[in-house]
Design a protein around this motif. Sequence first.
Motif, PDB file in Angstrom:
ATOM      1  N   TRP A 238      -2.547  15.915   3.105  1.00 23.79           N
ATOM      2  CA  TRP A 238      -2.251  17.344   3.107  1.00 23.79           C
ATOM      3  C   TRP A 238      -0.755  17.655   3.214  1.00 23.79           C
ATOM      4  O   TRP A 238      -0.343  18.785   3.007  1.00 23.79           O
ATOM      5  N   ARG A 239       0.051  16.647   3.541  1.00 27.70           N
ATOM      6  CA  ARG A 239       1.498  16.890   3.568  1.00 27.70           C
ATOM      7  C   ARG A 239       2.125  16.700   2.199  1.00 27.70           C
ATOM      8  O   ARG A 239       2.893  17.544   1.728  1.00 27.70           O
ATOM      9  N   THR A 240       1.792  15.599   1.518  1.00 25.41           N
ATOM     10  CA  THR A 240       2.386  15.303   0.211  1.00 25.41           C
ATOM     11  C   THR A 240       1.566  15.846  -0.949  1.00 25.41           C
ATOM     12  O   THR A 240       2.036  15.843  -2.083  1.00 25.41           O
ATOM     13  N   LYS A 241       0.315  16.272  -0.671  1.00 26.38           N
ATOM     14  CA  LYS A 241      -0.635  16.756  -1.692  1.00 26.38           C
ATOM     15  C   LYS A 241      -1.133  15.635  -2.598  1.00 26.38           C
ATOM     16  O   LYS A 241      -1.830  15.901  -3.585  1.00 26.38           O
ATOM     17  N   ALA A 242      -0.779  14.392  -2.322  1.00 30.67           N
ATOM     18  CA  ALA A 242      -1.306  13.271  -3.115  1.00 30.67           C
ATOM     19  C   ALA A 242      -2.802  13.142  -2.853  1.00 30.67           C
ATOM     20  O   ALA A 242      -3.266  13.378  -1.737  1.00 30.67           O
ATOM     21  N   GLN A 243      -3.552  12.761  -3.866  1.00 35.57           N
ATOM     22  CA  GLN A 243      -4.984  12.613  -3.704  1.00 35.57           C
ATOM     23  C   GLN A 243      -5.530  11.537  -4.628  1.00 35.57           C
ATOM     24  O   GLN A 243      -4.873  11.140  -5.593  1.00 35.57           O
ATOM     25  N   SER A 289       0.865   6.303   2.811  1.00 37.95           N
ATOM     26  CA  SER A 289       2.235   6.071   3.275  1.00 37.95           C
ATOM     27  C   SER A 289       2.273   5.691   4.748  1.00 37.95           C
ATOM     28  O   SER A 289       3.202   5.042   5.199  1.00 37.95           O
ATOM     29  N   GLY A 290       1.237   6.092   5.509  1.00 38.35           N
ATOM     30  CA  GLY A 290       1.223   5.771   6.929  1.00 38.35           C
ATOM     31  C   GLY A 290       0.575   4.442   7.240  1.00 38.35           C
ATOM     32  O   GLY A 290       0.467   4.046   8.390  1.00 38.35           O
ATOM     33  N   VAL A 291       0.118   3.721   6.217  1.00 42.31           N
ATOM     34  CA  VAL A 291      -0.509   2.424   6.403  1.00 42.31           C
ATOM     35  C   VAL A 291       0.370   1.361   5.786  1.00 42.31           C
ATOM     36  O   VAL A 291       0.885   1.532   4.678  1.00 42.31           O
ATOM     37  N   GLU A 292       0.565   0.277   6.512  1.00 39.38           N
ATOM     38  CA  GLU A 292       1.455  -0.766   6.016  1.00 39.38           C
ATOM     39  C   GLU A 292       0.976  -1.323   4.679  1.00 39.38           C
ATOM     40  O   GLU A 292      -0.225  -1.443   4.420  1.00 39.38           O
ATOM     41  N   GLU A 293       1.931  -1.625   3.809  1.00 39.18           N
ATOM     42  CA  GLU A 293       1.603  -2.148   2.489  1.00 39.18           C
ATOM     43  C   GLU A 293       1.023  -3.556   2.585  1.00 39.18           C
ATOM     44  O   GLU A 293       1.383  -4.337   3.445  1.00 39.18           O
ATOM     45  N   ARG A 294       0.107  -3.866   1.671  1.00 40.35           N
ATOM     46  CA  ARG A 294      -0.521  -5.171   1.635  1.00 40.35           C
ATOM     47  C   ARG A 294      -0.313  -5.802   0.268  1.00 40.35           C
ATOM     48  O   ARG A 294      -0.391  -5.120  -0.759  1.00 40.35           O
ATOM     49  N   SER A 295      -0.048  -7.087   0.274  1.00 38.89           N
ATOM     50  CA  SER A 295       0.157  -7.798  -0.988  1.00 38.89           C
ATOM     51  C   SER A 295      -1.160  -8.213  -1.625  1.00 38.89           C
ATOM     52  O   SER A 295      -1.265  -8.353  -2.836  1.00 38.89           O
ATOM     53  N   ASP A 296      -2.205  -8.391  -0.778  1.00 40.30           N
ATOM     54  CA  ASP A 296      -3.498  -8.804  -1.325  1.00 40.30           C
ATOM     55  C   ASP A 296      -4.359  -7.581  -1.640  1.00 40.30           C
ATOM     56  O   ASP A 296      -4.064  -6.461  -1.226  1.00 40.30           O
ATOM     57  N   ILE A 297      -5.401  -7.789  -2.391  1.00 41.39           N
ATOM     58  CA  ILE A 297      -6.313  -6.724  -2.772  1.00 41.39           C
ATOM     59  C   ILE A 297      -7.558  -6.814  -1.892  1.00 41.39           C
ATOM     60  O   ILE A 297      -8.245  -7.828  -1.876  1.00 41.39           O
ATOM     61  N   LEU A 298      -7.840  -5.746  -1.166  1.00 38.60           N
ATOM     62  CA  LEU A 298      -8.994  -5.734  -0.276  1.00 38.60           C
ATOM     63  C   LEU A 298     -10.271  -5.432  -1.065  1.00 38.60           C
ATOM     64  O   LEU A 298     -10.276  -4.553  -1.928  1.00 38.60           O
ATOM     65  N   PRO A 299     -11.355  -6.119  -0.773  1.00 38.41           N
ATOM     66  CA  PRO A 299     -12.610  -5.857  -1.470  1.00 38.41           C
ATOM     67  C   PRO A 299     -13.369  -4.692  -0.837  1.00 38.41           C
ATOM     68  O   PRO A 299     -13.125  -4.309   0.302  1.00 38.41           O
ATOM     69  N   GLN A 300     -14.290  -4.119  -1.583  1.00 37.70           N
ATOM     70  CA  GLN A 300     -15.236  -3.174  -1.016  1.00 37.70           C
ATOM     71  C   GLN A 300     -16.312  -3.959  -0.261  1.00 37.70           C
ATOM     72  O   GLN A 300     -16.689  -5.055  -0.649  1.00 37.70           O
ATOM     73  N   LEU A 301     -16.796  -3.355   0.844  1.00 33.65           N
ATOM     74  CA  LEU A 301     -17.773  -4.040   1.686  1.00 33.65           C
ATOM     75  C   LEU A 301     -18.970  -3.127   1.919  1.00 33.65           C
ATOM     76  O   LEU A 301     -18.815  -1.906   2.030  1.00 33.65           O
TER      77      LEU A 301
END
Length: 491
Positions: A238-243, A289-301
Amino acid sequence: MQNLPVELQLQIVSFLDVKTILSLRKTCTSLSQFTHDRSLWLDLIPRMSHILPRPLSESETATLSTLELEHIIKTAMHVEQVWLLPRKDSFLVKERCDSDDIENSIPRVRYLAFVSDHYLLSLGSEGKINLWKINDVFAPFAAEVFVTYASSTWYPCAYHLNATGSVLAIALTHVELVAARVLTISLDTGSSSELGPPILVTQGEFSIFPPQVIRAIDADLEFALLSNTALSFEVVNWRTKAQATIALRANDPGDLWNGITAMRICGPYILVFRMHTVEAYPLPSHISSGVEERSDILPQLTFRFPHTMTYRRVSLTKTTCIKDDESETYGLSALANDLFHGIFHFHVKLTVRALPSLSVSPLGVRPMAVASPQFIAAPLPEDLSPPLAPPVPFGIVQDTRTFVSAWALGDYGRRGIWVARSRTSMIRTVVAFTNPPDVINTANVDSERPRLINGQVVHDIPLRDDITVCAVSDTTGRMALASWAGSITIL
């Protein structure tokens, strides 16, 4: 004893229980001084951990004064003693609605929650927000109006308390479902500090499109989670309007409907509770933006409940996080009701590192309707419960005609309640239960044999008061009940 060194006197006093220490305080001036020593109450904290709603870390206790440490222990002892006792007195916080069309309308209270143990929050279906400040458990009961808000065009639909407990965020949607906004309220986190009049501040506004519904918000990340259809959901900053739009996993062919019942952000994942499944989806990278960047791709669980189970609403505890250089794990407890089977208490564990996984472990069951072979109830240890009739297997049901209208867990999963009615009864009953420490800490729980939840009836309610929402405070032992007509009562 007065001739002994001070250190030795303190060592002796540290072996006493709380009741004896408080009695010792009344004997003489010199001994009374020892009972106010901070180190004494610090030593008592780990010894009293079995009655505390949650463990206190060293960093937390380091900031607490002697009086605050003493108050925490005395409150925990008091709540433990009275929690399962009948509650004859009730405090009416809000009167029922005077509308003549109550029977054909929607519930007047949609959400009810204790916030930071000092406040009671109510979000109404008529655009109303009420926040009451609740007094100490040892004082005569009182509820002071802290914030009141009403709007005919903006309806509250979700809330979230930030990590420090200082800001309460509330999401509202426009009556025509064309926009949403987020309001924040600054809270008094201390027991004695004074703040100015509370102010509702608009932090952000964004567009929505029917049939989107805001399911959850996160005050720290400034995210809103909106369910769209059974096919997808939206994440909005809601701050950046990104969705971003995230597609839900396809339903099992045997499912007629698998709608979303609750959502929660856990680190880099969005935890989605559905009627038949619990699912975890990675947060979209371009809005997190508030979550640290990850180099790996997380799967759906995904975790699927037995096909005979349908959970239309769940009550969730706060999320815990265990994180170090090698692992990252999130956990929370949930209390849910299946119309045909009863009350279920389970623990959700989401592992991010080293290997992503999602597990759901049954902790307790309370059968109320038809037989189900999925779980067998195990008796509580003798030292954790009063003598009761031995529990029966889950497939052999005794109270087969009980209807549950509302249920809730405390923020830390220590205590819970449900409101039930039997076909043969003219009253509704409030049933309270306590989760033993080994159930809260799932490391020692046998998931193959979850315990039988032994509830105690603590209050009776006239049948005309249809309780639709309830809330529990683990720390204070307060219970709050909201009726269809809008009345709110605290026990």
